[in-house]
Scaffold this active site. Structure first.
Site, PDB file in Angstrom:
ATOM      1  N   ASN A  59      39.706  53.124  42.563  1.00 23.34           N
ATOM      2  CA  ASN A  59      38.353  52.781  43.015  1.00 23.34           C
ATOM      3  C   ASN A  59      37.347  53.827  42.571  1.00 23.34           C
ATOM      4  O   ASN A  59      36.247  53.512  42.112  1.00 23.34           O
ATOM      5  CB  ASN A  59      38.310  52.681  44.550  1.00 23.34           C
ATOM      6  CG  ASN A  59      39.003  51.450  45.091  1.00 23.34           C
ATOM      7  OD1 ASN A  59      39.341  50.539  44.339  1.00 23.34           O
ATOM      8  ND2 ASN A  59      39.217  51.415  46.393  1.00 23.34           N
ATOM      9  N   ARG A  68      38.132  35.968  36.358  1.00 25.24           N
ATOM     10  CA  ARG A  68      39.268  36.847  36.040  1.00 25.24           C
ATOM     11  C   ARG A  68      40.550  36.029  36.080  1.00 25.24           C
ATOM     12  O   ARG A  68      40.813  35.349  37.062  1.00 25.24           O
ATOM     13  CB  ARG A  68      39.386  38.005  37.041  1.00 25.24           C
ATOM     14  CG  ARG A  68      38.193  38.944  37.103  1.00 25.24           C
ATOM     15  CD  ARG A  68      38.495  40.123  38.026  1.00 25.24           C
ATOM     16  NE  ARG A  68      37.293  40.794  38.473  1.00 25.24           N
ATOM     17  CZ  ARG A  68      36.639  41.727  37.788  1.00 25.24           C
ATOM     18  NH1 ARG A  68      37.080  42.073  36.595  1.00 25.24           N
ATOM     19  NH2 ARG A  68      35.562  42.301  38.277  1.00 25.24           N
ATOM     20  N   HIS A 117      29.492  33.935  38.264  1.00 32.20           N
ATOM     21  CA  HIS A 117      30.460  34.512  39.205  1.00 32.20           C
ATOM     22  C   HIS A 117      31.024  33.456  40.162  1.00 32.20           C
ATOM     23  O   HIS A 117      31.931  33.740  40.935  1.00 32.20           O
ATOM     24  CB  HIS A 117      29.758  35.636  39.992  1.00 32.20           C
ATOM     25  CG  HIS A 117      30.668  36.450  40.853  1.00 32.20           C
ATOM     26  ND1 HIS A 117      30.633  36.409  42.231  1.00 32.20           N
ATOM     27  CD2 HIS A 117      31.650  37.331  40.542  1.00 32.20           C
ATOM     28  CE1 HIS A 117      31.543  37.233  42.725  1.00 32.20           C
ATOM     29  NE2 HIS A 117      32.178  37.811  41.732  1.00 32.20           N
ATOM     30  N   TYR A 131      44.824  39.461  47.488  1.00 31.97           N
ATOM     31  CA  TYR A 131      43.442  39.259  47.937  1.00 31.97           C
ATOM     32  C   TYR A 131      43.416  38.093  48.928  1.00 31.97           C
ATOM     33  O   TYR A 131      43.992  37.047  48.662  1.00 31.97           O
ATOM     34  CB  TYR A 131      42.529  38.880  46.769  1.00 31.97           C
ATOM     35  CG  TYR A 131      42.136  39.991  45.830  1.00 31.97           C
ATOM     36  CD1 TYR A 131      42.982  41.065  45.579  1.00 31.97           C
ATOM     37  CD2 TYR A 131      40.919  39.962  45.160  1.00 31.97           C
ATOM     38  CE1 TYR A 131      42.637  42.068  44.696  1.00 31.97           C
ATOM     39  CE2 TYR A 131      40.555  40.963  44.273  1.00 31.97           C
ATOM     40  CZ  TYR A 131      41.418  42.016  44.047  1.00 31.97           C
ATOM     41  OH  TYR A 131      41.060  43.007  43.175  1.00 31.97           O
TER      42      TYR A 131
END
EC number: 2.7.4.1
Length: 693
Positions: free
Chosen positions: A50, A383, A443, A476
């Site tokens: 990160n 992605r 997005h 996720y």
């Protein structure tokens, strides 16, 4: 003046400092002794990874503000860019020291479990022989060693690569070099695992880090030189990751992004990390040669950098030191065996990964690829997994004569190269590609297929809060709505029309679409809650977000709080809103949950006088999502699914194990109370297990 009143003086918390507070929560997971030991090591890796991305993007942006001679106070929440760079560096130095202390304590705990991470001085004769053989067979062929002592031009160091800076004191007999002190750089190979497992001895397991293995073999590498002493200390440089896209009209967009990604490796340095035990002379030599200046973040660290590699720390066959693996559950009433489209024709379904199987998304596309009644597929891709079944299904559909259109975002940060590869592959197989809208990232996560049924076109869709990626779907948390609602399907088609003819702004009655509508639509929903409160009707706002940083949106939430509307916010990462300030935000509570999975969904619940309006969304409340990206917020109309979404929000809201309170003081305190323990991510799995019963 107390700390609280000082913070309350400002309307907003600085975005970058808030992000560092989020990364401190990640570090808390590494420190938490209730987290399995190897998982704690992996959280050290996540923390470090990160931080690398933060410096490449956010620190680099602030540095550009300083270099442009601007103060930046207005956009940075009241702090100047110069002050902010200093505060970031100081905060990171403190966090790095904490992470090193945590790492040392984890390694001590590992030794109690008979797992030893040893260095080059601790090898037994058998291990030493193994290391030398491993070096000759696996490492030496991949090694890049640069003699920098007498080079006129210093080589460009790769972004985020780790290097051993070698200092040799030459013997009197040496005639190779003019100088008696010489320097070299060894690039740590990325294609070899950072942790090398050594032969076990009894019930003890041993590992050596690749850097230490190379240190052991310095004599092998530099055997042609005559030196008295040799030392090696690690250094790392982080570069500005902003893409510089040229304006050459003769090149395709694919070509421009490809070239820009290649150039990223030589962007301006923004952070220099070094082993604090390096000798002063070597450090000065390197910094002068690399052109490190006062606006760069210069961070003394430990012996090892690139701690992101701990994300891939080997499991060593020790399931007892890992989180228990739980199989993703089925969606009640929706089988992975029969036709998924037939079921969706009857009612909407909600998928919540990783509690439930991402296989439903893959199944939807694979069925569409084979079904002769399906005529077209349109999907957005941000992605993809390294080995993507999604891409495979789309190529399969094109080979079966379907009209397949893929909007692929080539500027998905740090995934550009992978997306370029997939774009080229899909294009060669007959898939139609759209590369977005000039000046806007795409997005949103949406798919619509058209199927000929009784001579009429029927649309089946899915809309998600996360990427269509099998790998990230395991870690996720994200919602995906499957629906045959024809109004929603038509409006997803309108979004694809906008991609292709973007001077025509479409109108929507159901979807909320950025960049044209999201900001005002959310303002209106908030305003409605204020009106409901004034009229004595049920009111309230519940939001689950990754980030909340848009000042105007925060002002609107402050206005609702001041009007008396109760607001609950679950914000994983950046939160520039300051809750609990009398007269400003006393009706706003904020928590953040950091645990085994990465909290990723965006969920908006507006009480709406007792008939809740609920949306799942790809958009956070950040300026870029509201004004500079194509995003979709999708209404949920199915009453059962609305109830399910409210249930999942409340389970997360009631977490008193892994929830941290976001307060005026920014101290990341865990929420603790006398109620029965609720660890929301574990409770959600149980919730979906119960649904199957």
């Amino acid at each position: 003046m107390s700390k609280t009143s000082k913070v309350a003086k400002n309307l907003y918390r600085n975005r970058e400092l808030s992000w560092l507070q989020f990364n401190a929560r990640v570090l808390q997971e590494a420190e938490d002794k209730t987290v399995p030991l190897i998982e704690r090591l992996r959280f050290i890796g996540i923390f470090s990874n990160n931080l690398d991305e933060f410096f490449k993007v956010r620190y680099a942006t602030i540095k550009r503000i300083v270099e442009a001679g601007k103060g930046g106070r207005r956009v940075l929440g009241g702090i100047s860019a110069t002050e902010l760079l200093e505060e970031i560096t100081q905060t990171v130095i403190e966090q790095q020291a904490t992470s090193l202390s945590i790492l040392n304590s984890i390694q001590e705990e590992l030794q109690k479990e008979n797992i030893y991470i040893i260095d080059e001085t601790e090898l037994s004769p058998e291990q030493d022989k193994y290391v030398l053989d491993f070096f000759i067979q696996k490492v030496s062929p991949s090694l890049v060693t640069i003699m920098i002592g007498e080079l006129e031009e210093f080589p460009k160091l790769k972004d985020s690569a780790a290097y051993l800076a070698v200092r040799m004191k030459m013997s009197k007999e040496d005639v190779t070099f003019e100088s008696k002190i010489n320097y070299a750089l060894i690039e740590i190979p990325r294609q070899i695992d950072r942790f090398v497992e050594l032969p076990t001895e009894g019930d003890k397991q041993y590992l050596i880090m690749l850097d230490n293995l190379i240190r052991r073999c310095l004599g092998n590498i530099f055997s042609i030189f005559n030196y008295e002493s040799i030392t090696a200390h690690m250094i790392k440089i982080t570069r500005d990751a902003e893409l510089d896209i040229d304006s050459d009209l003769s090149r395709s967009f694919l070509e421009k992004i490809s070239r820009s990604v290649e150039k990223r490796s030589s962007g301006d340095p923004v952070r220099f990390v070094y082993d604090k035990n390096i000798d002063k002379e070597t450090l000065e030599f390197l910094m002068n040669k690399m052109g490190i200046d006062s606006t760069d973040s210069i961070i003394p660290g430990g012996r090892y950098h690139n701690r992101r590699d701990y994300m891939k720390f080997p499991s060593l066959g020790r399931k007892d030191l890992l989180y228990e693996a739980k199989e993703p559950l089925r969606i009640p009433g929706l089988s992975l065996e029969g036709s998924i489209l037939e079921k969706i024709a009857e009612k909407d379904y909600l998928l919540y990964t990783p509690y439930q199987s991402f296989g439903y998304v893959v199944k939807f596309l694979k069925e569409a690829a084979l079904d002769p009644k399906v005529k077209s597929i349109k999907i957005t891709i941000y992605r993809l997994a390294e080995s993507s079944q999604i891409a495979g299904a789309l190529i399969n559909a094109a080979k079966n004569g379907k009209d397949v259109t893929v909007q692929i975002e080539l500027q998905a940060r740090f995934d550009e190269a992978a997306n370029i590869g997939y774009a080229e592959e899909m294009q060669s197989e007959g898939v139609k590609l759209i590369f977005g809208v000039t000046g806007l990232k795409v997005h949103c996560k949406a798919c619509v297929i058209e199927r000929l049924e009784n001579k009429k076109v029927s649309r089946y869709s899915f809309i998600s809060t996360g990427n269509f990626n099998e790998s990230t779907a395991r870690v996720y948390t994200d919602y995906t709505l499957f629906t045959s609602n024809q109004r929603i399907g038509k409006e997803i088609n309108k979004v694809f029309d906008f991609f292709q003819v973007n001077y025509q702004i479409k109108k929507y009655r159901h979807l909320i679409v950025s960049p044209h509508y999201t900001r005002n639509a959310i303002y209106n929903l908030i305003e409605k809650e204020i009106q409901n409160h004034e009229q004595g009707l049920p009111c309230g706002i519940r939001l689950k977000l990754n980030s909340l940083s848009d000042f105007k949106m925060i002002d609107k939430l402050y206005a609702a709080s001041q009007a008396g509307v109760k607001i609950k916010l679950i914000v994983r990462g950046i939160c520039c809103l300051i809750p609990g300030v009398e007269g400003m935000s006393e009706n706003i509570e904020v928590i953040s949950v950091v645990d085994k999975f990465l909290e990723h969904p965006r969920l908006f619940i507006f009480e709406n006088g007792g008939d809740p309006k609920i949306y799942i969304s790809s958009a956070d409340f950040m300026g870029r999502n509201l004004d500079n990206r194509v995003e979709i917020s999708c209404p949920v109309y199915d009453e059962d699914i609305k109830e399910e979404l409210i249930d999942t929000f409340e389970i997360c809201w009631n977490d008193n194990v892994k929830a941290r309170i976001i307060s005026q003081d920014s101290d990341n305190d865990y929420r603790r109370n006398d109620k029965p323990q609720i660890r929301s991510q574990f409770k959600l799995y149980e919730y979906y297990q119960q649904k199957l019963k």
